[in-house]
Design a protein around this motif. Structure first.
Motif, mmCIF file in Angstrom:
data_model
loop_
_atom_site.group_PDB
_atom_site.id
_atom_site.type_symbol
_atom_site.label_atom_id
_atom_site.label_comp_id
_atom_site.label_asym_id
_atom_site.label_seq_id
_atom_site.Cartn_x
_atom_site.Cartn_y
_atom_site.Cartn_z
ATOM 1 N N LEU A 141 40.021 37.599 46.864
ATOM 2 C CA LEU A 141 41.408 37.349 46.472
ATOM 3 C C LEU A 141 42.146 36.634 47.584
ATOM 4 O O LEU A 141 42.950 35.722 47.344
ATOM 5 C CB LEU A 141 42.107 38.659 46.115
ATOM 6 N N ASN A 182 39.446 33.468 41.748
ATOM 7 C CA ASN A 182 40.065 34.709 41.312
ATOM 8 C C ASN A 182 39.368 35.261 40.089
ATOM 9 O O ASN A 182 38.983 36.437 40.032
ATOM 10 C CB ASN A 182 41.527 34.418 40.931
ATOM 11 N N LEU A 183 39.208 34.402 39.109
ATOM 12 C CA LEU A 183 38.658 34.854 37.829
ATOM 13 C C LEU A 183 37.226 35.346 37.993
ATOM 14 O O LEU A 183 36.853 36.410 37.478
ATOM 15 C CB LEU A 183 38.706 33.718 36.805
ATOM 16 N N PHE A 204 37.214 38.703 39.873
ATOM 17 C CA PHE A 204 37.627 39.814 39.008
ATOM 18 C C PHE A 204 36.545 40.139 37.997
ATOM 19 O O PHE A 204 36.231 41.305 37.747
ATOM 20 C CB PHE A 204 38.918 39.458 38.258
ATOM 21 N N SER A 205 36.000 39.097 37.438
ATOM 22 C CA SER A 205 34.980 39.291 36.423
ATOM 23 C C SER A 205 33.794 40.053 36.999
ATOM 24 O O SER A 205 33.256 40.969 36.379
ATOM 25 C CB SER A 205 34.558 37.924 35.898
ATOM 26 N N LEU A 247 35.217 43.791 38.012
ATOM 27 C CA LEU A 247 35.865 44.670 37.044
ATOM 28 C C LEU A 247 35.298 44.570 35.633
ATOM 29 O O LEU A 247 35.458 45.485 34.846
ATOM 30 C CB LEU A 247 37.364 44.360 36.979
ATOM 31 N N ASP A 248 34.699 43.453 35.319
ATOM 32 C CA ASP A 248 34.393 43.186 33.927
ATOM 33 C C ASP A 248 32.961 42.695 33.793
ATOM 34 O O ASP A 248 32.696 41.588 33.338
ATOM 35 C CB ASP A 248 35.404 42.119 33.427
ATOM 36 N N GLY A 261 36.023 36.679 32.447
ATOM 37 C CA GLY A 261 36.544 35.821 33.504
ATOM 38 C C GLY A 261 35.665 34.607 33.739
ATOM 39 O O GLY A 261 36.163 33.502 33.953
#
Lengths: 101, 532, 531
Positions: A7, A44-45, A48-49, A52-53, A59
């Motif tokens: 980040l 960022n995407l 995060f992906s 978190l995902d 993302g």
């Protein structure tokens, strides 16, 4: 590596992009700064992906779209810059003053 | 067709508007506007006939209630209703509007510049002004109030005098700015309490807190003070009147100013009685200031139109005093003064226009001695000036006397206050003949201006002009001799309204209305008029 | 999972209207390539118009269907989106009517213009229903990139180039900022991209600071699209430099899409910080109303004046947005609908004037009434409607906004809106004065040499149709606005997240029709069913 590092990298890239956007006089450089902004979003995407995902990787899908759209935007941008260069023989932002703010 | 339920008022309002929309379709081969003129006149006459018919057959003189009520849902989501009605306050002004506008169309006979637009705007104003007096919904009232804005602006800006565009812009900024207060007041009142309603009668029944009433009253007062006008906010009027052409003048003086007075009674006095009780002394003082200040200013004017314009402002002061008198007679006088000034103002301004058409100057110094060449105009001008300076036997006298007596017998104010006010207002009344008579002297007598009097354009009044003035003088003298023809329309309403206003003043709430101050009593006392 | 099953799950029927536009776009593009420019100029605009009419018709058919999420929750075809999509499709339709002659006279290819304009429309229409971050981004960029191209469409005109470059650079930067906000939102919600899922995830979290940062970035992107002060800098330049029909589309279609995005994204994804975004938008509304309307007074070019006026108008619309009541959203959509006609009407008029005289300076309009009463009437009515003079449509739009604002207790905003709309009357009426009041001897040179009115050249008839349609709508849509009110109210009532946004503010009851016999029954607050 923790998420924060990614980040921070993205934020730094974003700030560099904004700085370039504000200070550049050459239109192509401004366009490159915009690409920098988009790439910070991509970092960022993806980060995060990844953290978190992991199931849906939304993302990362999003990133593919962002890259595609950025390419389209750059193409249009360069086309416009080309057109303006043909008419005005310059790509210096300071010279574009036919329209007053 | 059932006559009792036929939507008379809607018809009266929409008829001129629809007719105006058809004006672009009328053939006008010569481009002088002759067919359009006749068309507009016929429309005006038909509408006036409709008004008179409705008044004589569908209107009950003895009732103080709203009559000819029509309510249609317009935009239910906003609570907006096309709700019309006429009571004693509206009816005389609706009659006045029909009468004066029709005459103004006749007075506009010489207008050949852009005739289509001109008559379109006049007819649009016709419907709009009647709507102002008939509408019973606050939001629709604001709508029709604003509707006047553009026609008047264009009428001033296109057909006016040398500084017309300045005057027109000033007019529109004053009026548009002040009308904001109407909308804000309408919204504030509508949303007060548990229910949303824009219906004026329902709003009158709402129980507002005193501070709220005072705020709303103040806002509305500013809005109507611009229109009436009341002195610090009057400055658009001399400019507008100084530049307008005669028919527009008749509309401005005859009807437009009355919108302010009407709304002041309808909203401020009727819907906000508590605030009215507190504001009334201020209204009286403003009224006195109006009378004296405008009369004195009128003295100094060298421009004929501005002189008469200031005299209009001066006369409007009586309306204010009448509204604030808390007596039946005073209020009655205020309404009568509006009607009377509508007629007198229209006639005077028409004559000023007629004189200007011949002399091509409005500056008093450049006139003089034209009386010999134009005896008819001279005679008519004198008669109308007499009416304006409140000669007994003319309507202005009755109206002003009623206001005076009503205020003097009012039990709402201390004796000293009443004496001072009556004295000062009387000074104003004395000033009026001085400036009006000296004006007549300067125009018609005095050293002859050879250039002017030898000019061949200086012809006497034509029959059309005599007819217009005759039409206006008949009701002026008629009201002067027998005021009951007008007062009977609204006696019931003013009596009820006075009771409501007095109910809000603690010291007056229980006291009886002062004896001998009912208009009926007074008129019989002063005139021994035969009963119809 | 077989294909048929998948197709039924996707609910692809929801995007039929967009499908119609895309199909038209393909037909226009391929048709022009296959048959050549010269022949394409004659039929492509009409195909595009037919396609858009079909699309609007399909939208009308969808009105009564139960709203369903389609494409796995990416696209929401509720009534709100139907109204907004119709606004965008209609704005494109009118834009095409006015652009045929304009593009023809400029000597550019009309087929390409239609293609790009239709792509922008598709982007805008998808944006109105988008419920998922990727979808939002892609449709927003489709709209934006097409708009950049349209702005620079007059490629030999350096002003058009310059406007396009400025628009592109500022636009790309703002969408990058917006995107950064979206990426934060994705992270904060723990990897969700559907707006409702994001809202659920954020409701549990307590990370308000992160959310606020995301909010600021997102609002910056949206404000750019709706040209709210201080993100308005591009507007006057782009409006002045771009081809006029494009400006018309940007000021209505693109702006409506921006508001659609604002409604969806902010009310649905940010209920946790509703006070903050309402506060920011209040500030934007105040700045827009004041600056837009005040600076417009000083303008000498008609297009620049309309640019600033559109900033001010966006400020009025934002009043409906920030108060956050149902009536507020309804009034906002109602105003957009009215604004569509009056603003496009005004643009049609200035295009017509520019086609006949080649200028758009306000002073050149002097004395037009003598030469062209129809154009004068149409332009006057549209401008006065924008100024809010009754009984034109704009008056009712503003009344509804102020009504809703007052109902929600936003007294200051309403009063400021009223004051600035009086200011706006001043500059609108200045144009009317220029056209109507000036004497024949004060006529400007171009009006003196005004060509004979001729509707026969290619593309003039559609312009005439556009003029009449907008003129009639502007004149009577206000007086007969009852169906429109019902429409927008229905559109808002059935959207759940617009209710939850402000559950605290219960509307008051409207007093039912008062009978002649007063006192009317006062409906108390408790049994309020109205609105």
């Amino acid at each position: 590596m923790p998420l924060e590092f990614f980040l921070l990298l993205a934020a730094a890239l974003f700030c560099i992009g904004i700085y370039g956007l504000i200070t550049s006089r050459n239109a192509v450089r401004v366009l490159m700064s915009v690409e920098l902004l988009l790439n910070s979003v991509n970092i960022n995407l993806v980060a995060f992906s990844n953290f978190l995902d992991r199931q849906n990787i939304n993302g990362q899908v999003f990133t593919v779209f962002v890259i595609t759209v950025a390419a389209a935007e750059a193409a249009v941008g360069l086309a416009i810059i080309l057109a303006i260069y043909r008419n005005r023989d310059t790509v210096d932002m300071e010279q574009f003053n036919l329209l007053k703010w | 067709m059932d006559l009792a339920t036929f939507p008379w008022l809607t018809t009266i309002i929409l008829f001129p508007l629809v007719a105006a929309a058809a004006i672009p379709l009328i053939p006008d081969p010569k481009g002088q506007g002759r067919p359009i003129r006749w068309y507009s006149l016929v429309i005006g006459l038909i509408d006036f006939a409709l008004i008179v018919y409705t008044f004589s057959t569908q209107y009950d003189l003895s009732s103080s209630e709203l009559q000819l009520v029509e309510v249609y849902n317009w935009i239910p989501q906003l609570g907006l209703q096309w709700s019309l009605g006429a009571d004693g306050l509206s009816m005389p002004l609706i009659l006045l509007t029909g009468f004066v506008t029709t005459l103004a169309i006749l007075a506009a006979w010489p207008v050949t510049l852009k005739p289509r637009l001109f008559y379109f705007l006049v007819l649009a104003m016709y419907g709009g002004q009647i709507a102002v007096f008939a509408v019973q919904d606050m939001l629709v009232f604001f709508l029709v109030w604003e509707l006047e804005l553009l026609p008047v602006y264009l009428l001033l800006a296109i057909w006016g005098g040398y500084k017309r565009q300045y005057a027109a812009t000033k007019f529109i900024l004053y009026t548009a700015g002040s009308s904001l207060f109407i909308l804000v007041a309408a919204l504030a009142m509508a949303f007060y309490g548990d229910t949303i309603t824009f219906d004026m009668r329902a709003l009158g029944l709402k129980e507002f807190s005193l501070s709220f009433e005072l705020l709303v009253y103040g806002g509305l007062l500013i809005a109507y003070a611009v229109k009436l006008p009341i002195v610090p906010l009057h400055t658009w009027l001399p400019d507008a009147h100084g530049e307008a052409t005669a028919p527009v003048h008749m509309l401005l003086a005859g009807i437009l100013l009355k919108m302010g007075g009407y709304a002041l009674i309808r909203m401020n006095a009727e819907m906000l009685p508590q605030a009215h009780a507190l504001f009334a002394p201020a209204l009286v003082i403003l009224g006195v200031v109006n009378i004296i200040y405008a009369a004195l200013t009128s003295f100094a004017q060298r421009n004929l139109k501005r002189k008469i314009a200031y005299s209009s402002i001066s006369h409007m002061g009586f309306v204010l005093i009448g509204i604030a008198s808390f007596t039946d007679l005073g209020l009655s006088g205020a309404v009568l003064q509006m009607v009377s000034h509508g007629l007198i103002g229209a006639s005077l301004f028409f004559l000023v226009g007629a004189t200007y058409d011949r002399t091509h100057t409005l500056i008093l110094e450049e006139m003089g001695g034209v009386g010999q060449k134009m005896p008819k105009i001279f005679a008519m001008f004198t008669a109308c000036s007499m009416a304006s300076l409140a000669l007994p036997g003319m309507s202005g006298f009755v109206a002003e006397l009623m206001v005076f007596v009503g205020f003097a017998t009012s039990d709402a104010y201390s004796l000293a206050f009443r004496i001072i006010v009556v004295f000062l207002a009387a000074v104003g009344v004395i000033l009026t003949p001085i400036y009006l008579l000296s004006m007549l002297r300067e125009i018609f007598y005095g050293a002859e201006n050879k250039d002017l009097t030898s000019h061949e354009a200086l012809i006497d009044a034509e029959p059309r002009e005599v007819f217009i003035i005759a039409c206006l003088l008949v009701p002026i003298i008629g009201i002067g001799l027998y005021p009951k023809i007008i007062t009977q329309i609204y006696d019931a309403k003013t009596a009820q309204l006075t009771l409501r206003m007095r109910g809000a003043v603690p010291s007056l709430a229980q006291a009886p209305v002062p004896m001998g101050s009912s208009p009926a009593g007074m008129t019989t006392h002063f005139y021994q008029a035969p009963q119809l | 999972m077989d294909v048929a099953n998948l197709a039924s799950q996707l609910n692809a029927g929801a995007i039929l209207p967009e499908g119609a536009v895309i199909l038209t776009l393909m037909v226009v593009l391929i048709g022009e390539l296959a048959l050549g420019r010269a022949s394409a100029a004659r039929w492509t605009p009409y195909v595009a118009i037919a396609g858009l009419l079909l699309s609007v018709g399909l939208l009308c058919l969808q009105w009564d269907l139960t709203p369903t999420l389609s494409f796995l929750g990416s696209f929401n075809a509720d009534k709100l989106s139907i109204v907004l999509r119709s606004i965008i499709a209609l704005s494109t339709l009118v834009t095409i009517l006015m652009s045929i002659r304009y593009v023809e006279q400029a000597g550019s290819s009309i087929g390409e213009f239609m293609t790009i304009l239709l792509s922008a429309t598709v982007g805008g229409m998808f944006l109105c229903g988008a419920e998922e971050l990727t979808m939002i981004f892609v449709s927003l960029e489709t709209l934006s990139i097409a708009s950049y191209l349209l702005t620079g469409y007059m490629k030999r005109d350096p002003r058009s180039n310059e406007a396009a470059l400025k628009y592109l650079l500022i636009g790309a930067a703002s969408s990058a900022v917006f995107l950064y906000g979206l990426s934060l939102l994705y992270g904060l919600s723990g990897g969700e991209t559907h707006l409702s899922a994001i809202a659920n995830a954020l409701a549990q979290g307590t990370n308000h600071l992160g959310l606020l940062i995301a909010l600021v970035f997102v609002i910056a992107g949206i404000s750019f699209k709706i040209a709210a002060v201080p993100f308005h800098q591009w507007t006057p330049d782009v409006y002045e430099g771009a081809p006029t029909p494009v400006v018309a589309f940007l000021s209505v279609g693109s702006k409506a899409a921006g508001f659609a995005l604002a409604i969806r994204l902010l009310t649905q994804a940010f209920p946790a910080v509703v006070e903050q975004w309402q506060f920011i938008f209040t500030a934007l509304a105040i700045l827009s109303m004041v600056l837009g309307n005040v600076v417009a007074i000083a303008q000498t070019s008609m297009k620049r004046m309309l640019a600033y006026s559109s900033i001010g108008q966006a400020g009025f619309v934002m009043i409906g947005f920030v108060i956050g009541t149902e009536a507020g959203y309804a009034s906002m959509i109602f105003y957009l609908l009215i604004y569509l006609f009056m603003n496009l009407g005004a643009f049609t008029c200035i295009i017509l004037f520019a086609l006949r005289t080649g200028t758009d300076q306000i002073s050149e309009y002097a004395g037009l009434y003598q030469k062209d009463p129809l154009l004068t009437l149409a332009l006057s009515l549209c401008l006065l409607s924008l100024g809010g003079i009754p009984p034109l449509a704009g008056f009712f739009g503003k009344i509804y906004l102020f009504w809703a604002g007052w109902q929600a207790g936003a007294y200051g905003l309403v009063i400021l809106g009223l004051v600035t709309s009086v200011i706006s009357i001043y500059y609108y009426i200045r144009v009317v004065k220029m056209m109507v009041v000036k004497e024949p001897q004060e006529m400007s040179d171009v009006v003196l040499n005004y060509p004979a009115i001729n509707w026969t050249p290619l593309g003039m008839r559609p312009l005439q149709v556009g003029l009449f349609v907008t003129l009639i709508a502007t004149s009577i849509a206000g007086i007969l606005s009852n169906p429109l009110f019902t429409l927008v109210n229905n559109a808002v009532v059935e959207v759940p997240h617009l209710q939850t946004a402000n559950a605290a503010k219960t509307p008051m009851a409207i007093l039912p029709t008062t009978t002649p016999e007063l006192p009317a029954p006062l409906v108390s607050n408790s049994d309020s069913t109205a609105l």
